[in-house]
Motif scaffolding. Structure first.
Motif, PDB file in Angstrom:
ATOM      1  N   ARG B  23       0.729  -1.276   0.119  1.00  0.00           N
ATOM      2  CA  ARG B  23       0.137  -0.017   0.034  1.00  0.00           C
ATOM      3  C   ARG B  23       0.906   1.227  -0.033  1.00  0.00           C
ATOM      4  NH1 ARG B  23      -3.387  -1.565   4.989  1.00  0.00           N
ATOM      5  NH2 ARG B  23      -3.910  -3.837   4.408  1.00  0.00           N
ATOM      6  N   ILE B  24       2.114   1.153  -0.146  1.00  0.00           N
ATOM      7  CA  ILE B  24       2.875   2.395   0.067  1.00  0.00           C
ATOM      8  C   ILE B  24       2.868   2.890  -1.497  1.00  0.00           C
ATOM      9  CG2 ILE B  24       5.208   3.359  -0.180  1.00  0.00           C
ATOM     10  CD1 ILE B  24       4.508   2.227   2.731  1.00  0.00           C
ATOM     11  N   PHE B  28       2.515   8.511   0.601  1.00  0.00           N
ATOM     12  CA  PHE B  28       3.795   8.072   1.334  1.00  0.00           C
ATOM     13  C   PHE B  28       4.729   9.099   1.007  1.00  0.00           C
ATOM     14  CE2 PHE B  28       7.600   6.294   3.291  1.00  0.00           C
ATOM     15  CZ  PHE B  28       7.178   5.669   4.529  1.00  0.00           C
ATOM     16  N   VAL B  29       5.151   8.964  -0.166  1.00  0.00           N
ATOM     17  CA  VAL B  29       6.135   9.900  -0.402  1.00  0.00           C
ATOM     18  C   VAL B  29       5.732  11.601  -0.409  1.00  0.00           C
ATOM     19  CG1 VAL B  29       7.311  10.793  -2.790  1.00  0.00           C
ATOM     20  CG2 VAL B  29       6.517   8.413  -2.446  1.00  0.00           C
ATOM     21  N   GLU B  30       4.363  11.858  -0.373  1.00  0.00           N
ATOM     22  CA  GLU B  30       3.920  13.278  -0.096  1.00  0.00           C
ATOM     23  C   GLU B  30       4.207  13.634   1.457  1.00  0.00           C
ATOM     24  OE1 GLU B  30       0.142  15.950  -0.802  1.00  0.00           O
ATOM     25  OE2 GLU B  30      -0.011  13.916  -1.467  1.00  0.00           O
ATOM     26  N   MET B  31       4.017  12.588   2.040  1.00  0.00           N
ATOM     27  CA  MET B  31       4.039  12.663   3.635  1.00  0.00           C
ATOM     28  C   MET B  31       5.496  12.972   3.973  1.00  0.00           C
ATOM     29  SD  MET B  31       3.349  10.079   6.830  1.00  0.00           S
ATOM     30  CE  MET B  31       4.540   8.451   5.745  1.00  0.00           C
ATOM     31  N   ILE B 133      -3.165  13.985   4.528  1.00  0.00           N
ATOM     32  CA  ILE B 133      -2.785  12.780   3.877  1.00  0.00           C
ATOM     33  C   ILE B 133      -3.139  11.630   4.810  1.00  0.00           C
ATOM     34  CG2 ILE B 133      -0.901  11.367   3.347  1.00  0.00           C
ATOM     35  CD1 ILE B 133       0.730  14.132   2.916  1.00  0.00           C
ATOM     36  N   VAL B 134      -3.861  10.686   4.165  1.00  0.00           N
ATOM     37  CA  VAL B 134      -4.077   9.456   4.974  1.00  0.00           C
ATOM     38  C   VAL B 134      -3.116   8.314   4.530  1.00  0.00           C
ATOM     39  CG1 VAL B 134      -6.040   7.858   5.600  1.00  0.00           C
ATOM     40  CG2 VAL B 134      -6.440  10.268   5.001  1.00  0.00           C
ATOM     41  N   ILE B 135      -2.654   7.540   5.621  1.00  0.00           N
ATOM     42  CA  ILE B 135      -1.881   6.528   5.447  1.00  0.00           C
ATOM     43  C   ILE B 135      -2.478   5.279   5.883  1.00  0.00           C
ATOM     44  CG2 ILE B 135       0.477   5.309   5.880  1.00  0.00           C
ATOM     45  CD1 ILE B 135       0.756   7.818   4.211  1.00  0.00           C
ATOM     46  N   ASP B 136      -2.728   4.325   5.073  1.00  0.00           N
ATOM     47  CA  ASP B 136      -3.675   3.150   5.307  1.00  0.00           C
ATOM     48  C   ASP B 136      -2.771   2.207   5.825  1.00  0.00           C
ATOM     49  OD1 ASP B 136      -5.539   1.047   5.525  1.00  0.00           O
ATOM     50  OD2 ASP B 136      -5.741   0.905   3.310  1.00  0.00           O
ATOM     51  N   ASP B 162       8.374   3.030  11.660  1.00  0.00           N
ATOM     52  CA  ASP B 162       9.922   3.042  11.580  1.00  0.00           C
ATOM     53  C   ASP B 162      10.366   3.186   9.893  1.00  0.00           C
ATOM     54  OD1 ASP B 162      10.513   1.986  13.930  1.00  0.00           O
ATOM     55  OD2 ASP B 162      10.260  -0.254  13.556  1.00  0.00           O
ATOM     56  N   ALA B 163       9.299   2.906   9.029  1.00  0.00           N
ATOM     57  CA  ALA B 163       9.263   3.231   7.555  1.00  0.00           C
ATOM     58  C   ALA B 163       9.592   4.436   7.386  1.00  0.00           C
ATOM     59  CB  ALA B 163       8.209   2.603   6.791  1.00  0.00           C
ATOM     60  N   LEU B 164       8.625   5.317   8.141  1.00  0.00           N
ATOM     61  CA  LEU B 164       8.876   6.956   7.942  1.00  0.00           C
ATOM     62  C   LEU B 164      10.209   7.406   8.435  1.00  0.00           C
ATOM     63  CD1 LEU B 164       7.492   9.666   7.544  1.00  0.00           C
ATOM     64  CD2 LEU B 164       6.498   9.617   9.887  1.00  0.00           C
ATOM     65  N   ALA B 165      10.592   6.998   9.515  1.00  0.00           N
ATOM     66  CA  ALA B 165      11.736   7.443  10.060  1.00  0.00           C
ATOM     67  C   ALA B 165      13.077   7.059   9.332  1.00  0.00           C
ATOM     68  CB  ALA B 165      12.001   6.631  11.482  1.00  0.00           C
ATOM     69  N   VAL B 166      13.201   5.630   8.765  1.00  0.00           N
ATOM     70  CA  VAL B 166      14.268   5.308   7.983  1.00  0.00           C
ATOM     71  C   VAL B 166      14.297   6.023   6.904  1.00  0.00           C
ATOM     72  CG1 VAL B 166      15.305   3.430   6.683  1.00  0.00           C
ATOM     73  CG2 VAL B 166      14.498   3.016   9.268  1.00  0.00           C
ATOM     74  N   VAL B 167      13.063   6.099   6.047  1.00  0.00           N
ATOM     75  CA  VAL B 167      12.926   6.927   4.811  1.00  0.00           C
ATOM     76  C   VAL B 167      13.405   8.448   4.844  1.00  0.00           C
ATOM     77  CG1 VAL B 167      11.385   7.847   3.016  1.00  0.00           C
ATOM     78  CG2 VAL B 167      11.567   5.348   3.614  1.00  0.00           C
ATOM     79  N   LEU B 168      13.316   9.045   6.036  1.00  0.00           N
ATOM     80  CA  LEU B 168      13.653  10.163   6.403  1.00  0.00           C
ATOM     81  C   LEU B 168      15.021  10.336   6.379  1.00  0.00           C
ATOM     82  CD1 LEU B 168      10.830  11.561   8.703  1.00  0.00           C
ATOM     83  CD2 LEU B 168      11.508  12.501   6.741  1.00  0.00           C
ATOM     84  N   ILE B 169      15.702   9.389   7.085  1.00  0.00           N
ATOM     85  CA  ILE B 169      17.156   9.585   7.306  1.00  0.00           C
ATOM     86  C   ILE B 169      17.917   9.337   5.909  1.00  0.00           C
ATOM     87  CG2 ILE B 169      19.142   7.803   7.935  1.00  0.00           C
ATOM     88  CD1 ILE B 169      17.488   6.689  10.335  1.00  0.00           C
ATOM     89  N   LYS B 170      17.139   8.343   5.135  1.00  0.00           N
ATOM     90  CA  LYS B 170      17.885   8.328   3.646  1.00  0.00           C
ATOM     91  C   LYS B 170      17.598   9.468   2.934  1.00  0.00           C
ATOM     92  CE  LYS B 170      18.005   3.713   3.647  1.00  0.00           C
ATOM     93  NZ  LYS B 170      17.450   2.096   2.936  1.00  0.00           N
ATOM     94  N   LYS B 171      16.478  10.318   3.154  1.00  0.00           N
ATOM     95  CA  LYS B 171      16.123  11.403   2.772  1.00  0.00           C
ATOM     96  C   LYS B 171      17.135  12.644   2.863  1.00  0.00           C
ATOM     97  CE  LYS B 171      12.454  14.416   0.808  1.00  0.00           C
ATOM     98  NZ  LYS B 171      12.738  14.290  -0.506  1.00  0.00           N
ATOM     99  N   ARG B 172      17.422  12.476   3.991  1.00  0.00           N
ATOM    100  CA  ARG B 172      18.560  13.526   4.537  1.00  0.00           C
ATOM    101  C   ARG B 172      19.991  13.200   4.012  1.00  0.00           C
ATOM    102  NH1 ARG B 172      15.420  16.328   7.838  1.00  0.00           N
ATOM    103  NH2 ARG B 172      13.884  15.101   9.312  1.00  0.00           N
TER     104      ARG B 172
END
Lengths: 319, 324
Positions: B23-24, B28-31, B133-136, B162-172
């Motif tokens: 469902r990603i 999710f990207v927008e969030m 934004i709604v994350i299902d 956790d997915a949000l946190a890890v993606v943010l690390i990589k984005k940074r």
């Protein structure tokens, strides 16, 4: 037979480069320098590694000299893993015998383990029997090596690149086999871990430092980069294996680890496609070894790499 | 039977997480973009088990460089809402999406002007309708009989956090500047958030001798710069040891003819070091932990770049123990 199993080292293993003179004989002075500057830092050494130490390609006499000189210098301060893998089963067995006699003769005071990348010279079929046989010939424990990248470049008798998971499960029933240095996909590493779940003492070392920086394992890491920067690599590994304690000690620990991670991953990109070749160049450039001779030149050499290495060294104030 | 039940629970929870992977999507990207670009913090709210998960998400975000705060919905309506500002992102967790205590906040949050993200298992719920934004995070079934306690759904919430946190690390992109941006300090903090290289002594101000020197040279060097120590280096300027006042004192106490001793016999080999880029706060921690007042500063391969004395940290800045 393992009489008194010593614990496998946890943490950072350094696969020692094999410094060579221009005539491709062992440069013992440079080897001594490499070992002395890292032995207080790392948790173990790997000698004759097929990739970093050019082990399988080294002539028998050079391998013997490498092990003898290294054991004299290391002198039991940290565990040593010697890669037995030769070009065939007989070559492997003979090298084992040679090293066993050196160790006996020296009355070597430290912990020693054998490493073998069996798919270099043997297929998956009957691997458990091979290790039963190898284990019966030595009192030292065994660490398996799985490195599909290396095996695929090696024109051995088998088309298998990875140890099959079911085969590993059988090999792991042998208590003399104590762990694995693993290079491969994340999925395979999870399958392997599942296969040896019953062995609480079985330890996995990541053999690919780039993968470790991305998704660190919990056993340890064999990092060739530690030939150059043992301290920073140890910090990364300790942080990954013992994170909570370290965070309690240093509030800014994470920032430090991030910065270290960037530095090490940038460095990794400079040598990952031909590890021994480029690492020797860097160490020679820094005056840590006398020459940069390798047994074989890589097929593809990036002409801009030397400049990239210089830029990286300057960026981090290493030169 | 017990084992089978336990296996069943783990399988259900694992499947719950795996279904989230499918469902990603762009939401999710927008969030991630919204949180990454936010000037403020991520305010996470939930109640009951979702509240406990919210606290864990806050902890993970904070420890990975995204400033975050937990807001208890009940405390929020009694005044704590004041901590929310227009620069923040509001992350609301509710599996049903119909948690009154949470939903009642939404109009106020909207009025403040910050973005609202809803993690919910019901995309038609009040929370979903009130979110930007709604994350299902819906799961097919809970693992607990009769649904007495949320199990699979809270695991799914946690995993999505956790997915949000890890993606943010990589984005940074592991940029330390991003990390520092979120860690401002006070007066002492400003001092201690400097780097060792900003305050260390370099060049001739570094007491240094070679391994081949004698002890008389070592003592002269310690005396010359009055730092209570001298570094010992090899011919490539790589640090091999340190000789401190304490080392000399101990040698004298052993009634040794110290001037005749080889350097290697008196020095402490492989002393603790930090790098020039190390935050001063960490250097201070090392000094405190190991009860030392002098730290050699080396580059990543052990070559000497400077030396740091405790006084450089405490005495030269605004901060002093006597408060004057």
């Amino acid at each position: 037979m393992v009489d008194s199993p010593s614990p496998c080292p946890r943490g950072l293993l350094c696969p020692v480069l094999t410094p060579l003179r221009s005539d491709k004989t062992l440069d013992t002075a440079s080897l001594g320098n490499l070992l002395l500057r890292t032995r207080e830092v790392v948790n173990g050494f790997v000698l004759c590694d097929p990739v970093w130490g050019e082990g399988v390609r080294l002539p028998s006499a050079t391998r013997r000299e490498l092990v003898t000189v290294s054991l004299e210098i290391i002198d039991g301060t940290v565990p040593v893993l010697v890669t037995a893998t030769g070009q065939g089963p007989e070559d492997t067995r003979q090298f084992m015998e040679t090293v066993e006699s050196v160790v006996d003769h020296m009355a070597y005071p430290g912990n020693l383990f054998w490493v073998d990348y069996p798919l270099v010279y043997h297929g998956n079929r009957d691997l458990p029997a091979l290790f039963e046989n190898l284990a019966s010939q030595t009192p030292h424990g065994w660490i398996l090596g799985n490195h599909p990248g290396f095996v695929s470049t090696w024109k051995g008798p088998t088309r298998h690149r990875n140890i099959r998971t079911a085969v590993l499960k059988k090999i792991a029933q042998n208590p003399a086999v104590r762990g694995m240095i693993f290079v491969g996909s994340l999925r395979r590493s999870l399958n392997y871990q599942e296969a040896v779940r019953v062995r609480k003492d079985y330890i996995f070392y990541d053999g690919d430092e780039g993968q470790f920086l991305k998704n660190p394992g919990t056993g340890g890491l064999m990092a060739g980069g530690s030939n150059l920067m043992p301290g920073p690599w140890l910090e990364i590994v300790r942080s990954s294996l013992n994170r909570y304690d370290i965070e309690r000690q240093f509030q800014r620990h994470q920032q430090t680890i991030w910065e270290l991670g960037i530095m090490l991953s940038e460095c990794y990109t400079l040598y990952s496609d031909a590890p021994a070749y480029y690492m020797k160049k860097i160490l020679h450039r820094l005056g840590l070894i006398d020459g940069e001779t390798c047994l074989e030149r890589p097929k593809h050499i990036d002409p801009s790499r030397e400049q990239a290495i210089d830029q990286w060294l300057k960026k981090y104030d290493i030169v | 039977m017990i084992k089978d039940d336990a296996i069943e629970v783990l399988k259900l929870e694992a499947e719950g997480i795996l279904k989230l992977a499918n469902r990603i999507d762009d939401r999710f990207v927008e969030m991630v973009d919204i949180i990454y670009n936010a000037k403020g913090r991520v305010i996470v709210a939930g109640i009951g088990k979702s509240g406990i998960v919210a606290r864990k998400i806050v902890a993970t975000l904070n420890s990975t460089g995204t400033r975050s705060l937990f807001l208890h919905p009940v405390e929020a309506v009694h005044g704590d809402l004041g901590i929310v500002s227009a620069d923040d992102v509001f992350l609301a967790l509710s599996n049903s999406g119909e948690t009154d205590e949470l939903n009642i906040l939404l109009p106020s949050i909207r009025h403040i002007g910050c973005s609202i993200i809803g993690f919910t298992g019901n995309t038609e719920s009040t929370l979903a309708r009130g979110s930007d934004i709604v994350i299902d995070i819906g799961v097919d079934r809970e693992a607990c009989p009769l649904g007495l306690a949320p199990t699979t759904s809270t695991t799914a919430l946690l995993a999505m956090g956790d997915a949000l946190a890890v993606v943010l690390i990589k984005k940074r992109d592991f940029r330390p500047s991003d990390f520092r941006k979120y860690h401002p300090g006070g007066t002492l903090g400003q001092r201690l958030t400097s780097r060792v290289k900003d305050i260390m002594m370099t060049g001739n101000a570094v007491p240094k001798i070679t391994q081949a020197s004698d002890m008389a040279t070592a003592i002269d060097e310690i005396e010359r710069l009055q730092l209570g120590a001298t570094l010992v280096v090899d011919q490539t300027d790589t640090l091999v040891g340190i000789i401190t006042d304490g080392d000399v004192r101990r040698a004298v106490a052993r009634r040794e003819a110290i001037l005749n001793q080889p350097i290697a016999h008196v020095m402490t080999p492989n002393p603790r070091t930090v790098r020039p880029e190390t935050p001063t706060y960490d250097a201070l921690n090392v000094m405190e932990k190991f009860q030392i007042t002098v730290l050699p500063i080396t580059n990543p391969i052990g070559r000497v770049r400077g030396i740091l004395h405790l006084h450089d940290i405490l005495g030269k800045g605004e901060f002093k123990f006597n408060g004057r």
